[in-house]
Design an enzyme around this catalytic site. Structure first.
Site, short mmCIF file in Angstrom:
data_model
loop_
_atom_site.label_atom_id
_atom_site.label_comp_id
_atom_site.label_asym_id
_atom_site.label_seq_id
_atom_site.Cartn_x
_atom_site.Cartn_y
_atom_site.Cartn_z
N CYS A 147 7.44 -0.41 -0.40
CA CYS A 147 7.67 -1.85 -0.23
C CYS A 147 8.62 -2.11 0.94
CB CYS A 147 8.24 -2.42 -1.53
SG CYS A 147 8.99 -4.05 -1.37
N CYS A 191 11.86 -3.89 -0.01
CA CYS A 191 12.73 -2.96 -0.72
C CYS A 191 13.52 -2.10 0.27
CB CYS A 191 11.92 -2.07 -1.65
SG CYS A 191 10.99 -2.95 -2.93
#
Length: 440
Positions: free
Chosen positions: A61, A64
């Site tokens: 991600c 992230c």
């Protein structure tokens, strides 16, 4: 005898293992770094620490990855607080069974566990703002301010993400219950021995008084009582939102917990200078109608939301309706738009009068309900469906039965290649929008 001895040794080993579990100090080293949790120690971590902030992430991600250095920077500061806040992260892609159990359906999902009670976090993600936001949850329910300088410092430390309630000349006992009950929503304080200069700066002329301040919107309200029989709490509940609320993906979440109906004004462009007069009229109406929420939204800024209220290129704007916050809205007969030629406050007043008298036509919003709209911000299952459909299209195309639609791109072969490309404005709350979320 040898066999008996082996059995006794084995029993002794098991007894020792059971009677001396690993202590939390052995299990978790709290040194200001971000803890890495697993499915085996997650429950223990949540129960061990009074306040723990958990980042549920996926290695592939993009958001992230960008969040990691912010958490690394915030962790040592929060660990040194008088009541420490521990920052941890858990690979929800790897530990998917745990993620499903606690209903993690997007990356990153941020959760604050306060004495084991979870709350999803929608606040800022830059390290300094994250620290200021999270400090709220370990602060006293009600601060006692003894001077003008203490009031100033309290408001500055509170930041801009929560409304601030300060009781001037109020007994602390009147606010203590509200401070505990609504700690997740606002800052609460009582101020004593303040000067006239402070009274002027907060625009009240007598005490006792409760001042509600919204730093984000540069707005405040004053309540002079009565302070009993639920009136004080009702004022606090109605003041969690500003008098005029701009509707966007951030503020929509705030409406989920408010039971009032929304007087919604739809304009072409929120940034146009002509909107100032309309906002002043709506604010004046909001002062006199605290049982309603007043909001506005621009077609240019939030077209997919505005479409729900049957607005198209032929619609005369500004359009004004009363929305129930979910599936229906009321249109007042004969007063569907706000004319630029006539006084705005007069028109808004007539609209509210027509609504109060029931001269309305009820309409269903166009598309999903409000909750459906919020939930439709693509999560993980939706991504799987999209990937599946693309795969089907590619298979059919290979068989020569259909052509690939314009604009459809083949999904990556593995999730490790998937990244999120939507940027997050620094200092702003990042949104769980389709481009921000990827499915587990």
């Amino acid at each position: 005898m040898r066999s008996l001895g082996l059995i006794l040794c084995w029993i002794s080993f098991l007894t020792l293992s059971i009677s001396i579990p690993a202590s939390s100090d052995d299990q978790f080293t709290v040194d200001g770094t971000v803890l890495e949790l697993t499915d085996s120690n997650f429950d223990s971590a949540v129960s061990t620490f009074d306040c723990i902030f958990v980042d549920f992430y996926a290695p592939w991600c993009g958001h992230c990855k960008r969040l990691n250095p912010e958490l690394d920077a915030a962790a040592p500061i929060l660990a040194k607080l008088k009541q420490p806040i521990v920052i941890a992260k858990l690979n929800a892609d790897k530990y998917s069974r745990l993620a499903r159990k606690i209903e993690i359906d997007a990356f990153p999902t941020l959760m604050l566990y306060n004495h084991g009670v979870p709350m999803e976090y929608y606040g800022p993600r830059k390290a300094d703002l994250l620290v200021r936001y999270l400090k709220k949850f370990v602060a006293p329910d009600v601060a006692v301010l003894e001077s003008d300088s203490a009031v100033k410092e309290f408001v500055e430390d509170a930041g801009t993400f929560f409304p601030v309630f300060i009781g001037f000349g109020l007994n602390e006992s009147l606010i203590s219950g509200l401070g505990g009950k609504y700690k997740k929503k606002a800052w609460f304080a009582v101020a004593k021995d303040v000067s006239e200069d402070t009274m002027v700066s907060y625009d009240f002329d007598k005490a006792p008084a409760l001042v509600a301040k919204h730093p984000t919107y540069n707005e405040h309200s004053v309540f002079y009582g009565p302070f009993e029989d639920g009136f004080l709490e009702e004022f606090v509940k109605q003041s969690f939102l500003p008098l005029i609320l701009p509707i966007n993906q951030d503020t929509l979440k705030l409406l989920k917990d408010d039971e009032r109906k929304i007087v919604l004004t739809i304009v072409e462009d929120e940034t146009h200078e002509s909107l100032d007069k309309l906002i002043k009229a709506l604010r004046a109406a909001a002062h006199a109608n605290r049982d309603l929420v007043f909001g506005y939204v621009g077609v240019k800024q939030f077209e997919e939301f505005v479409d729900s209220f049957h607005v198209d290129k032929k619609t005369n704007l500004p359009k004004i309706v009363v929305w129930d916050g979910d599936e229906e809205y009321d249109q007042v007969t004969g007063i569907e738009t706000i004319s630029q030629e006539e006084d705005h406050l007069t028109q808004v007043s007539r609209f509210l009068e027509g609504y109060r008298e029931g001269r309305t036509e009820k309409k269903k919003i166009n598309g999903p309900s409000f909750m459906g709209f919020i939930n439709s911000m693509i999560g993980i299952r939706s991504v799987y469906i999209i990937v599946f459909l693309v795969a089907v299209i590619m298979m059919l195309r290979s068989l020569g039965q259909v052509e690939e639609p314009a604009g459809v791109r083949t999904a990556p072969a593995s999730r490790e290649r998937v990244d999120q490309t939507t940027s997050v404005t620094e200092g702003e709350t990042s949104e769980h929008t389709p481009s921000d979320k990827k499915e587990d």
